[in-house]
Design an enzyme around this catalytic site. Structure first.
Site, PDB file in Angstrom:
ATOM      1  N   HIS A 286       0.812  -1.220   0.000  1.00  0.00           N
ATOM      2  CA  HIS A 286       0.000   0.000   0.000  1.00  0.00           C
ATOM      3  C   HIS A 286       0.844   1.269   0.000  1.00  0.00           C
ATOM      4  O   HIS A 286       1.894   1.343   0.626  1.00  0.00           O
ATOM      5  CB  HIS A 286      -1.035  -0.004   1.127  1.00  0.00           C
ATOM      6  CG  HIS A 286      -0.506   0.053   2.532  1.00  0.00           C
ATOM      7  ND1 HIS A 286      -0.319   1.249   3.192  1.00  0.00           N
ATOM      8  CD2 HIS A 286      -0.157  -0.908   3.403  1.00  0.00           C
ATOM      9  CE1 HIS A 286       0.122   0.997   4.417  1.00  0.00           C
ATOM     10  NE2 HIS A 286       0.241  -0.301   4.570  1.00  0.00           N
TER      11      HIS A 286
ATOM     12  N   ASP B  18       5.922   1.945   6.803  1.00  0.00           N
ATOM     13  CA  ASP B  18       4.638   1.252   6.644  1.00  0.00           C
ATOM     14  C   ASP B  18       3.830   2.063   5.637  1.00  0.00           C
ATOM     15  O   ASP B  18       3.226   3.070   6.001  1.00  0.00           O
ATOM     16  CB  ASP B  18       3.938   1.166   8.004  1.00  0.00           C
ATOM     17  CG  ASP B  18       2.517   0.633   7.930  1.00  0.00           C
ATOM     18  OD1 ASP B  18       2.106   0.176   6.846  1.00  0.00           O
ATOM     19  OD2 ASP B  18       1.816   0.685   8.950  1.00  0.00           O
TER      20      ASP B  18
ATOM     21  N   GLU C 299      -5.231   1.588   2.507  1.00  0.00           N
ATOM     22  CA  GLU C 299      -5.089   0.405   3.361  1.00  0.00           C
ATOM     23  C   GLU C 299      -5.312   0.778   4.813  1.00  0.00           C
ATOM     24  O   GLU C 299      -5.951   0.049   5.575  1.00  0.00           O
ATOM     25  CB  GLU C 299      -3.689  -0.215   3.176  1.00  0.00           C
ATOM     26  CG  GLU C 299      -3.522  -1.592   3.813  1.00  0.00           C
ATOM     27  CD  GLU C 299      -3.025  -1.580   5.252  1.00  0.00           C
ATOM     28  OE1 GLU C 299      -2.993  -2.649   5.882  1.00  0.00           O
ATOM     29  OE2 GLU C 299      -2.692  -0.492   5.774  1.00  0.00           O
ATOM     30  N   GLU C 300      -4.797   1.940   5.206  1.00  0.00           N
ATOM     31  CA  GLU C 300      -4.811   2.342   6.620  1.00  0.00           C
ATOM     32  C   GLU C 300      -6.214   2.663   7.135  1.00  0.00           C
ATOM     33  O   GLU C 300      -6.415   2.816   8.331  1.00  0.00           O
ATOM     34  CB  GLU C 300      -3.886   3.542   6.850  1.00  0.00           C
ATOM     35  CG  GLU C 300      -2.405   3.268   6.569  1.00  0.00           C
ATOM     36  CD  GLU C 300      -1.748   2.348   7.603  1.00  0.00           C
ATOM     37  OE1 GLU C 300      -2.434   1.888   8.521  1.00  0.00           O
ATOM     38  OE2 GLU C 300      -0.539   2.090   7.457  1.00  0.00           O
TER      39      GLU C 300
ATOM     40  N   ASP D  70       3.898  -6.162   3.384  1.00  0.00           N
ATOM     41  CA  ASP D  70       3.656  -5.077   4.340  1.00  0.00           C
ATOM     42  C   ASP D  70       4.635  -5.221   5.506  1.00  0.00           C
ATOM     43  O   ASP D  70       5.415  -6.180   5.549  1.00  0.00           O
ATOM     44  CB  ASP D  70       2.195  -5.134   4.823  1.00  0.00           C
ATOM     45  CG  ASP D  70       1.647  -3.774   5.241  1.00  0.00           C
ATOM     46  OD1 ASP D  70       2.436  -2.908   5.658  1.00  0.00           O
ATOM     47  OD2 ASP D  70       0.419  -3.592   5.163  1.00  0.00           O
TER      48      ASP D  70
ATOM     49  N   HIS E  93       3.612   3.028  13.052  1.00  0.00           N
ATOM     50  CA  HIS E  93       2.665   4.144  13.235  1.00  0.00           C
ATOM     51  C   HIS E  93       3.217   5.247  14.131  1.00  0.00           C
ATOM     52  O   HIS E  93       2.467   5.962  14.776  1.00  0.00           O
ATOM     53  CB  HIS E  93       1.292   3.668  13.732  1.00  0.00           C
ATOM     54  CG  HIS E  93       0.500   2.980  12.666  1.00  0.00           C
ATOM     55  ND1 HIS E  93      -0.853   2.751  12.747  1.00  0.00           N
ATOM     56  CD2 HIS E  93       0.876   2.458  11.467  1.00  0.00           C
ATOM     57  CE1 HIS E  93      -1.263   2.128  11.658  1.00  0.00           C
ATOM     58  NE2 HIS E  93      -0.227   1.924  10.872  1.00  0.00           N
TER      59      HIS E  93
END
Lengths: 330, 350
Positions: free
Chosen positions: A61, A163, A194-195, A217, A304
């Site tokens: 992604h 990410d 995606e998130e 990922d 994140h």
């Protein structure tokens, strides 16, 4: 290698606003002369090989987590909400960047206990002295990401949005290294959103009707002091073959193929059982009548946060494993 | 095979979410005398077809999930103790003291240990049980364990099928193997009934991790209507009347936004006409069953939900009344027998 990772990870691309990342990736793809197009939601689809028997989606992604402005007060402070899984604990004092280059810092109202910290207690300060001044630079609905600050220390790199820009990088490198004749029809898909719920992968796999799916990922690790979960994945010990996460139980046929391929080619690998989190495979495997799917994960610390960390050796081994998987009959 | 032996053997098959193959093989064999076709889809859903006598008869999906909640190994500790996470909604308080089977290179027996009360410290006395604190003991050293088990090895609870008084049976995985038994009973009844509808009986996978099997099997079959067969909470001391349905008083017909009103109504009418005991229940939103997925598949599928009352859900001593299962199967068979294209056409007129 490092330059492209830096460019990809520093690029601006919160979910729903991935155009900068997409142009960067499509420039790279154009150099390689693969047929490619952008689907309705914005995912970039690259077709590789036209003769093979099985249709396989390989997805990474492009989007990252971010913040979205919801309100601007009379003194020019911006209130915001989250796009994807933003951790409030990472925000106070953090710098953020808007697509037009505006920089802000995140301030925090007075709180008595740490648990009171939520988005309503936080604001972005872009240095404006009133609402009108703020509106010259930022509007409601504009989005921001963590301020880029790529750094390398030996084999380890830290940056925002590894990410999943590291996944995008793996896919691009694999495209460069593929032989001309392949046993499968491959669709390299650089997905959007995606998130916020694996959304780009959902429509892309509906359109492409794949026989198999593989997401690339990042995954969490258990090798830091007092980690949240008892898991065995470590940085630097090779790509992880996912067994399950919250979004998918990986299909045993795909898992076994990944393990056999790694062992045959003497590529180090780890087995990953992730208790929280999901990937594009969560959408792909539920597409239409069901698609056997797996995930190749790059181990990553501090997911994140503004400083996600991966090991370049893991990245290199992920590329090798994916190249071998592309050369194998599924 | 009678229903009791079927359920006895079926609950001895381990089939945690995502790993249902053993369970599927056994179910396929038991259903084969009563169906016209058997196949397995990409995710492992087991799909039986019982053909109707009219080529253009309605196409009905009836499903029950064959997966059970289970555990998965996350880490092997220094002395060979195994850490795990859950596949589906296990309450960690029900785990200490359980016997388990671990699916490594071979099946390894183990138990879930717990710190004895004698050596609790002050803080631990009032603390609940957390999955993170629990571990499996196989008796083996780390070296032996590592040769047999890896992160990702699945773990199933081991529990024999217990015969209790008044048609009651207790055991593991009756959520939703009781539903699979309902499907078998339905298939047996249909063998003696004339019906126009083509009936797809589906033993679904991965319900406990998010009704995933029902998502893909409904898409694949594209039925005219669908019914999920699952379990609902039975009555026991401490439960509030409106939260539970008593055992032995028949299957439960659910109404609510997840359910097409004509489906609930027709199930009720059929039960009344054939003097089958039934109960009613309401659910204010998407139910925690395959019905949730069926309803919003494709352009929308008229959906019903029929449940078998079950006590102690998601423990290893789930308890059901065999009579409720038998009646549920019969009700479905009569529902199918009475199904005509007029009813199906009426489903789109609310």
């Amino acid at each position: 290698m490092k330059e492209l990772i830096k460019k990809l990870s520093e690029s601006f691309g919160p979910a729903g606003c991935e155009n900068n990342v997409r142009s960067l990736i499509s420039d790279e793809v154009k150099k390689l002369n693969f047929e490619h197009y952008v689907d309705t939601l914005g995912s970039l689809i690259v077709k590789v090989g036209s003769k093979g028997k099985q249709r396989i989606i390989i997805a990474a992604h492009m989007d990252e987590i971010g913040l979205m402005v919801t309100f601007i007060d009379e003194n020019g402070f911006l209130r915001f909400t989250n796009i994807g899984g933003v951790l409030t604990s990472t925000l106070p004092g953090t710098k953020v960047l808007f697509q037009n280059g505006t920089v802000g810092v995140i301030g925090q109202e007075k709180i008595k206990e740490p648990k009171e910290l939520d988005f309503s207690k936080l604001y972005i300060d872009i240095g404006a002295s009133n609402r009108d001044e703020a509106l010259e630079k930022v509007k409601i609905g504009h989005t921001a990401v963590f301020m880029p600050a790529f750094h390398q220390e030996g084999n380890r790199i830290t940056s925002k949005s590894l990410d999943d820009r590291i996944g995008c990088f793996v896919l691009l490198e694999v495209l460069k290294r593929l032989p001309s004749s392949l046993p499968n029809r491959l669709y390299f898909v650089f997905t959007v959103q995606e998130e916020v719920g694996l959304r780009g992968a959902k429509t892309a796999s509906y359109r492409l009707k794949p026989d198999y799916g593989l997401a690339v990922d990042v995954t969490r690790v258990g090798d830091t002091p007092e980690p949240d979960f008892k898991m065995v994945v470590s940085l630097g010990k090779g790509p992880a073959v996912k067994i399950k996460d919250s979004s998918v139980i990986c299909h045993s046929r795909v898992v076994n193929l990944m393990i056999e391929t790694a062992e045959k080619n003497q590529i180090p690998y780890q087995l990953e059982v992730l208790e929280q989190g999901g990937t594009d495979a969560g959408s792909i495997h539920l597409s239409r009548e069901g698609v056997p799917s797996g995930v190749l994960s790059v181990p990553c610390r501090y997911i994140h946060t503004p400083a996600e960390m991966v090991d370049l050796e893991d990245v290199e081994n992920s590329i090798s494993l994916l190249v071998e998987l592309c050369k194998t009959s599924w | 095979m009678d229903l009791n032996s079927f359920l006895d053997e079926l609950t001895q098959k381990d089939g945690v979410s995502g790993y249902e193959e053993n369970t599927a093989d056994f179910i396929a064999e038991a259903f084969s005398p009563f169906v016209d076709d058997t196949r397995t889809d990409n995710l492992g859903n087991l799909i039986f077809l019982k053909k109707g006598k009219s080529e253009h008869g309605p196409r009905v999906l009836i499903c029950a999930h064959m997966d059970e909640i289970g555990l998965m190994i996350t880490k092997i500790e220094d002395k060979g103790f195994l850490r795990f996470t859950s596949l589906g909604g296990f309450d960690p308080r029900t785990l200490p003291g359980q016997e388990v089977r671990i699916y490594g290179k071979k099946i390894v027996e183990g138990i879930i240990g717990f710190k004895p009360p004698h050596i609790y410290n002050e803080n631990e006395k009032d603390k609940g049980v957390e999955m993170n604190d629990l571990f499996i003991d196989t008796g083996f050293s780390r070296e032996v364990v590592e040769g047999l088990i890896r992160p990702g090895s699945t773990v199933a609870i081991k529990r024999s099928f217990i015969t209790l008084m008044h048609n009651c049976r207790a055991g593991k995985a009756l959520d939703d193997r009781a539903g699979v038994a309902v499907l078998l009973q339905c298939a047996k009844e249909l063998a003696n009934l004339a019906h126009e509808a083509h009936v797809y009986l589906v033993a679904t996978v991965q319900e406990e991790v998010g009704t995933r099997g029902a998502v893909v099997s409904t898409y694949g079959l594209s039925p005219d209507l669908g019914i999920a067969v699952d379990v609902c909470h039975g009555d026991f001391p401490g439960a509030l009347d409106h939260e539970v349905s008593p055992l032995g008083k028949g299957p439960v017909i659910t109404a609510g936004p997840n359910i097409h009103p004509h489906m609930a109504e027709r199930l009720t009418t059929v039960a009344e006409e054939y003097c089958l005991p039934y109960q009613k229940d309401v659910s204010p939103g998407p139910t925690g069953t395959d019905a949730r997925a069926i309803q919003i598949s494709l352009g929308g599928i008229p959906t019903g939900l029929l449940s078998v009352p079950l006590r102690y859900m998601h423990t290893s001593v789930e308890l059901v009344d065999m009579q409720d299962i038998k009646i549920a199967g019969r009700l479905l068979a009569y529902f199918i027998m009475r199904l005509e294209s007029g009813f199906v056409e009426g489903l789109s007129c609310l």
